[in-house]
Design a protein around this motif. Structure first.
Motif, PDB file in Angstrom:
ATOM      1  N   MET A  82       0.825  -1.206   0.000  1.00 27.12           N
ATOM      2  CA  MET A  82       0.000   0.000   0.000  1.00 27.12           C
ATOM      3  C   MET A  82       0.859   1.257   0.000  1.00 27.12           C
ATOM      4  SD  MET A  82      -2.954  -1.204  -0.344  1.00 27.12           S
ATOM      5  CE  MET A  82      -4.050   0.177  -0.167  1.00 27.12           C
ATOM      6  N   ILE A  83       2.024   1.214   0.664  1.00 30.05           N
ATOM      7  CA  ILE A  83       2.936   2.376   0.660  1.00 30.05           C
ATOM      8  C   ILE A  83       3.404   2.659  -0.771  1.00 30.05           C
ATOM      9  CG2 ILE A  83       5.334   2.958   1.205  1.00 30.05           C
ATOM     10  CD1 ILE A  83       3.597   3.844   3.389  1.00 30.05           C
ATOM     11  N   LEU A  84       3.668   1.587  -1.532  1.00 30.07           N
ATOM     12  CA  LEU A  84       4.130   1.772  -2.913  1.00 30.07           C
ATOM     13  C   LEU A  84       3.062   2.439  -3.777  1.00 30.07           C
ATOM     14  CD1 LEU A  84       6.059  -1.536  -3.610  1.00 30.07           C
ATOM     15  CD2 LEU A  84       6.988   0.749  -3.285  1.00 30.07           C
ATOM     16  N   LEU A  85       1.828   2.428  -3.295  1.00 29.46           N
ATOM     17  CA  LEU A  85       0.743   3.063  -4.046  1.00 29.46           C
ATOM     18  C   LEU A  85       1.003   4.558  -4.222  1.00 29.46           C
ATOM     19  CD1 LEU A  85      -1.840   1.722  -5.090  1.00 29.46           C
ATOM     20  CD2 LEU A  85      -3.042   2.673  -3.157  1.00 29.46           C
ATOM     21  N   TYR A  86       1.910   5.096  -3.409  1.00 33.06           N
ATOM     22  CA  TYR A  86       2.269   6.511  -3.515  1.00 33.06           C
ATOM     23  C   TYR A  86       2.670   6.866  -4.943  1.00 33.06           C
ATOM     24  CZ  TYR A  86       4.824  10.840  -2.755  1.00 33.06           C
ATOM     25  OH  TYR A  86       5.274  12.116  -2.823  1.00 33.06           O
ATOM     26  N   PHE A  87       3.378   5.913  -5.589  1.00 38.42           N
ATOM     27  CA  PHE A  87       3.881   6.217  -6.932  1.00 38.42           C
ATOM     28  C   PHE A  87       2.803   6.103  -7.994  1.00 38.42           C
ATOM     29  CE2 PHE A  87       7.393   4.565  -4.382  1.00 38.42           C
ATOM     30  CZ  PHE A  87       8.217   5.680  -4.423  1.00 38.42           C
ATOM     31  N   GLY A  88       1.701   5.432  -7.675  1.00 41.67           N
ATOM     32  CA  GLY A  88       0.648   5.281  -8.666  1.00 41.67           C
ATOM     33  C   GLY A  88      -0.566   6.131  -8.362  1.00 41.67           C
ATOM     34  N   MET A  89      -0.424   6.975  -7.338  1.00 42.09           N
ATOM     35  CA  MET A  89      -1.575   7.745  -6.878  1.00 42.09           C
ATOM     36  C   MET A  89      -2.198   8.590  -7.990  1.00 42.09           C
ATOM     37  SD  MET A  89      -1.480  10.297  -3.728  1.00 42.09           S
ATOM     38  CE  MET A  89      -1.014   9.323  -2.374  1.00 42.09           C
ATOM     39  N   HIS A  90      -1.337   9.233  -8.808  1.00 38.70           N
ATOM     40  CA  HIS A  90      -1.864  10.136  -9.837  1.00 38.70           C
ATOM     41  C   HIS A  90      -2.585   9.383 -10.952  1.00 38.70           C
ATOM     42  CE1 HIS A  90      -0.152  13.479  -7.887  1.00 38.70           C
ATOM     43  NE2 HIS A  90       1.091  13.041  -7.987  1.00 38.70           N
ATOM     44  N   ASP A  91      -2.294   8.102 -11.089  1.00 40.09           N
ATOM     45  CA  ASP A  91      -2.942   7.337 -12.150  1.00 40.09           C
ATOM     46  C   ASP A  91      -4.349   6.904 -11.794  1.00 40.09           C
ATOM     47  OD1 ASP A  91      -0.951   7.346 -14.122  1.00 40.09           O
ATOM     48  OD2 ASP A  91       0.223   5.963 -12.895  1.00 40.09           O
ATOM     49  N   ILE A  92      -4.633   6.763 -10.510  1.00 44.17           N
ATOM     50  CA  ILE A  92      -5.953   6.232 -10.158  1.00 44.17           C
ATOM     51  C   ILE A  92      -6.796   7.165  -9.301  1.00 44.17           C
ATOM     52  CG2 ILE A  92      -5.385   3.799 -10.456  1.00 44.17           C
ATOM     53  CD1 ILE A  92      -4.885   3.563  -7.519  1.00 44.17           C
ATOM     54  N   TYR A  93      -6.173   8.080  -8.546  1.00 45.10           N
ATOM     55  CA  TYR A  93      -6.974   8.948  -7.684  1.00 45.10           C
ATOM     56  C   TYR A  93      -7.099  10.331  -8.309  1.00 45.10           C
ATOM     57  CZ  TYR A  93      -6.471   5.372  -4.098  1.00 45.10           C
ATOM     58  OH  TYR A  93      -6.517   4.201  -3.407  1.00 45.10           O
ATOM     59  N   GLU A  94      -8.343  10.666  -8.651  1.00 43.68           N
ATOM     60  CA  GLU A  94      -8.618  11.951  -9.298  1.00 43.68           C
ATOM     61  C   GLU A  94      -8.242  13.119  -8.388  1.00 43.68           C
ATOM     62  OE1 GLU A  94     -12.651  14.017 -10.972  1.00 43.68           O
ATOM     63  OE2 GLU A  94     -12.708  11.876 -10.582  1.00 43.68           O
ATOM     64  N   TRP A  95      -8.489  12.947  -7.090  1.00 45.40           N
ATOM     65  CA  TRP A  95      -8.293  14.057  -6.157  1.00 45.40           C
ATOM     66  C   TRP A  95      -6.821  14.360  -5.896  1.00 45.40           C
ATOM     67  CZ3 TRP A  95      -5.450  11.843  -2.442  1.00 45.40           C
ATOM     68  CH2 TRP A  95      -5.659  10.478  -2.188  1.00 45.40           C
ATOM     69  N   SER A  96      -5.905  13.543  -6.424  1.00 49.88           N
ATOM     70  CA  SER A  96      -4.494  13.797  -6.159  1.00 49.88           C
ATOM     71  C   SER A  96      -3.903  14.819  -7.131  1.00 49.88           C
ATOM     72  CB  SER A  96      -3.696  12.496  -6.228  1.00 49.88           C
ATOM     73  OG  SER A  96      -3.749  11.976  -7.530  1.00 49.88           O
ATOM     74  N   HIS A  97      -4.707  15.210  -8.152  1.00 50.73           N
ATOM     75  CA  HIS A  97      -4.225  16.224  -9.082  1.00 50.73           C
ATOM     76  C   HIS A  97      -4.672  17.596  -8.597  1.00 50.73           C
ATOM     77  CE1 HIS A  97      -3.115  13.251 -12.127  1.00 50.73           C
ATOM     78  NE2 HIS A  97      -4.158  12.587 -11.709  1.00 50.73           N
ATOM     79  N   GLU A  98      -3.716  18.485  -8.361  1.00 51.56           N
ATOM     80  CA  GLU A  98      -4.064  19.786  -7.799  1.00 51.56           C
ATOM     81  C   GLU A  98      -4.900  20.627  -8.755  1.00 51.56           C
ATOM     82  OE1 GLU A  98      -0.795  21.989  -6.141  1.00 51.56           O
ATOM     83  OE2 GLU A  98      -0.244  20.260  -4.897  1.00 51.56           O
ATOM     84  N   ASP A  99      -4.595  20.537 -10.062  1.00 47.83           N
ATOM     85  CA  ASP A  99      -5.336  21.364 -11.016  1.00 47.83           C
ATOM     86  C   ASP A  99      -6.789  20.908 -11.131  1.00 47.83           C
ATOM     87  OD1 ASP A  99      -4.082  19.065 -11.927  1.00 47.83           O
ATOM     88  OD2 ASP A  99      -4.382  19.622 -14.031  1.00 47.83           O
ATOM     89  N   VAL A 100      -7.030  19.586 -11.024  1.00 45.93           N
ATOM     90  CA  VAL A 100      -8.413  19.087 -11.071  1.00 45.93           C
ATOM     91  C   VAL A 100      -9.179  19.574  -9.852  1.00 45.93           C
ATOM     92  CG1 VAL A 100      -9.850  17.015 -11.083  1.00 45.93           C
ATOM     93  CG2 VAL A 100      -7.740  17.062 -12.399  1.00 45.93           C
TER      94      VAL A 100
END
Lengths: 403, 173
Positions: free
Chosen positions: A107-125
């Motif tokens: 789950m910690i490694l998910l940090y690197f894939g966060m932008h691919d699956i979580y919409e809310w992790s993009h600041e501009d969105v």
């Protein structure tokens, strides 16, 4: 590792037991191959189709976490309820607990894939979306990682304290440790359970950040519980067949577990239906969008398969006393529930990013890899210690379980 | 005329062992009375598994059918009312009530079947074979038609299993 262990109780010899290597070297090789292929295909997928790869990664990690969590939860529940029947099977959930650190790593490694699956992790969105902006107090990458670390550190650190008492009792024989973890177990269940609810909000529900359901955590809890029980039952059946707990774990112990499973598959469908029916009844567009995605096309058929696998077929199989006391039918029911857990998680995770279901080599290999890792960690932990807590005060009661 | 042989024990282990011996020697057991449920006693007495669960399932099924069909008939056939624009035959909305009728029928049906089959109905005068039976003793009652009962043998078995007290009781039909 090849050591004979003789179990005596009140000076009476119960049986001689070989705590041998449960897996043959060939089976170990296969487990390694499955794990290796899982990692390979994931690494390949990150570059070709990152969204799909990370969704599979999340599914595997969450599944693993659930297995580890359920192991610790079963131990804690039985300490708190002061039960005696579970003593001889306790090493199985205790060994399952060691899967939890691996869930942490994944789950910690998910940090690197966060932008691919979580919409809310993009600041501009988030900046252009008033709803997400309002939720950004909770849903932001920093908070996500901090909460994840808090959850896992609590689960593992406090859990280890509870479990280590049972192991030290083996060598030191201090029977006071039979009761001493009770208070800590209650604490773990209370805080850890709330953390599990929030973890499912964080990791799974936030895949569709505009949608929300307050029962979602409980829904995931019930799925985690059924899959964990199914894993315990399958592990016990195979351990009996390997001769490790033969003659000690009786069909009565499996009968108790199968009643747990019977109850909790029904609990699962109860919660599934509660969530579905309330959204159907209220008919609010922002809520129904979740089910519209899942009720049309191939996803619609998968919803039916989900209910069949997770509730209907196990329910019918486990309805009768005879089938609840039969190893083979229990193996079938438990395997269906484990596969059903995958379908259930797939139905939660994949429709958020896919118009139509994707199913291919990546899904199969990565889930089998996760299962192989679970089995690997479980057996490596199990063979290290004695297969049952020999000095527990309730051991005699557990050996003479009648149902 | 029926003859009862009533024998009391101090603990469950003697009771279970004595039950085994009586069974082996061909005595007919009427019943065993214990202060709490003794595990494994039913198996030793040769009791058949209870059929109550099947009755429970039957009642539950009837309850489910009545719950579902009743709501369908009321809201789609007999008196259709528009509720929130939902179709008249709305299965998800029927589910909670169908669930409740299932539980209600299963629960009440099972309880009343149990009362009827065991004869434990209100106002029934209990038959007490030995005064200690309501206290802390484990009591076994044997029965056989008068004349064929081997009292000496029964007393012998009782002695070997540390029975604390036994007596015979006659009762006309």
């Amino acid at each position: 590792m090849e050591s004979d262990t003789i179990f005596k109780n009140n000076g009476k010899l119960i049986m001689t037991m070989k705590n041998k290597n449960i897996l043959s070297s060939r089976q170990k090789m296969w487990l390694k191959i499955f794990m290796g292929f899982g990692v390979l295909i994931f690494a390949f997928g990150v570059f070709t189709d990152p969204t799909r790869a990370w969704l599979n990664f999340l599914l595997s990690g969450y599944f693993l976490t659930g297995i580890g969590f359920c192991g610790m939860m079963m131990v804690a529940i039985h300490y708190v309820s002061n039960s005696g029947w579970d003593v001889v099977i306790r090493r199985v959930p205790e060994s399952m607990f060691s899967v939890l650190p691996f869930g942490f790593i994944i789950m910690i490694l998910l940090y690197f894939g966060m932008h691919d699956i979580y919409e809310w992790s993009h600041e501009d969105v988030v900046a252009n979306d008033p709803i997400l902006a309002g939720k950004s107090v909770w849903l932001n990458p920093m908070g996500f990682m901090i909460r994840m670390i808090i959850y896992f550190v609590f689960w593992i650190w406090v859990g280890r304290k509870i479990i280590s008492k049972s192991y030290t009792m083996d060598s030191e024989g201090d029977t006071r440790n039979t009761k001493s973890p009770t208070g800590l177990s209650a604490f773990w269940l209370y805080i850890g359970g709330i953390m599990f609810i929030f973890s499912s909000f964080d990791w799974i529900m936030s895949l569709e950040p505009h949608w929300f359901s307050t029962i979602f955590g409980l829904y995931n809890f019930s799925g985690m519980f059924t899959s964990g029980l199914a894993f315990i039952m399958i592990a016990l059946i195979f351990l009996r067949r390997a001769g490790v707990l033969r003659g000690i774990v009786k069909i009565d112990h499996l009968y108790e577990l199968s009643r747990y499973l019977f109850g909790f598959v029904t609990f699962w469908v109860y919660i599934w239906f509660s969530q579905h029916m309330l959204i159907w009844y209220a008919n609010i567009p922002e809520e129904t969008v979740y089910y519209i995605k899942r009720h049309v096309g191939v996803f619609g058929s998968l919803t039916v398969v989900n209910i069949l696998l997770n509730w209907f077929i196990p329910f019918v199989i486990l309805l009768f006393r005879k089938t609840k006391r039969n190893e083979k039918s229990l193996l079938i029911a438990a395997s269906l529930v484990l596969v059903g857990r995958w379908v259930d998680l797939y139905m939660m995770i994949f429709p958020s990013h896919m118009e139509t279901p994707v199913f291919g080599l990546m899904e199969i290999v990565m889930f089998i890899g996760a299962l192989a890792l679970t089995v690997w960690v479980f057996t490596m932990t199990f063979v290290k210690e004695k297969p049952m807590p020999v000095n527990d005060v309730f051991l005699e009661e557990s050996l003479h379980l009648h149902t | 005329m029926k003859k009862y042989f009533v024998v009391s024990f101090d603990n469950e282990y003697d009771l279970v062992n004595a039950t085994k011996s009586f069974k082996d020697k061909g005595f007919t057991l009427l019943d065993a009375f214990t202060p709490y449920a003794v595990h494994g006693l039913g198996k030793v007495m040769g009791l058949k598994p209870s059929r109550l669960s099947k009755i429970c399932f039957g009642f539950a099924f009837i309850g489910l059918v009545i719950g579902l069909y009743g709501q369908y008939w009321i809201s789609a056939v007999n008196w259709p009312i528009n509720i929130g624009g939902k179709p008249w035959n709305s299965m998800p909305g029927f589910m909670p009530i169908a669930f409740e009728t299932t539980v209600l029928f299963a629960g009440l049906g099972t309880v009343f079947t149990l009362l009827w089959r065991t004869g434990v109905l209100p106002g029934r005068k209990p038959k007490i074979y030995a005064p200690d039976v309501t206290d802390d003793k484990f009591v076994l009652v044997l029965t056989e038609e008068l004349g064929s009962f081997n009292s000496e043998k029964a007393e012998e078995i009782s002695t070997t299993h540390h029975a604390i007290e036994w007596h015979e009781k006659l009762e006309s039909k």
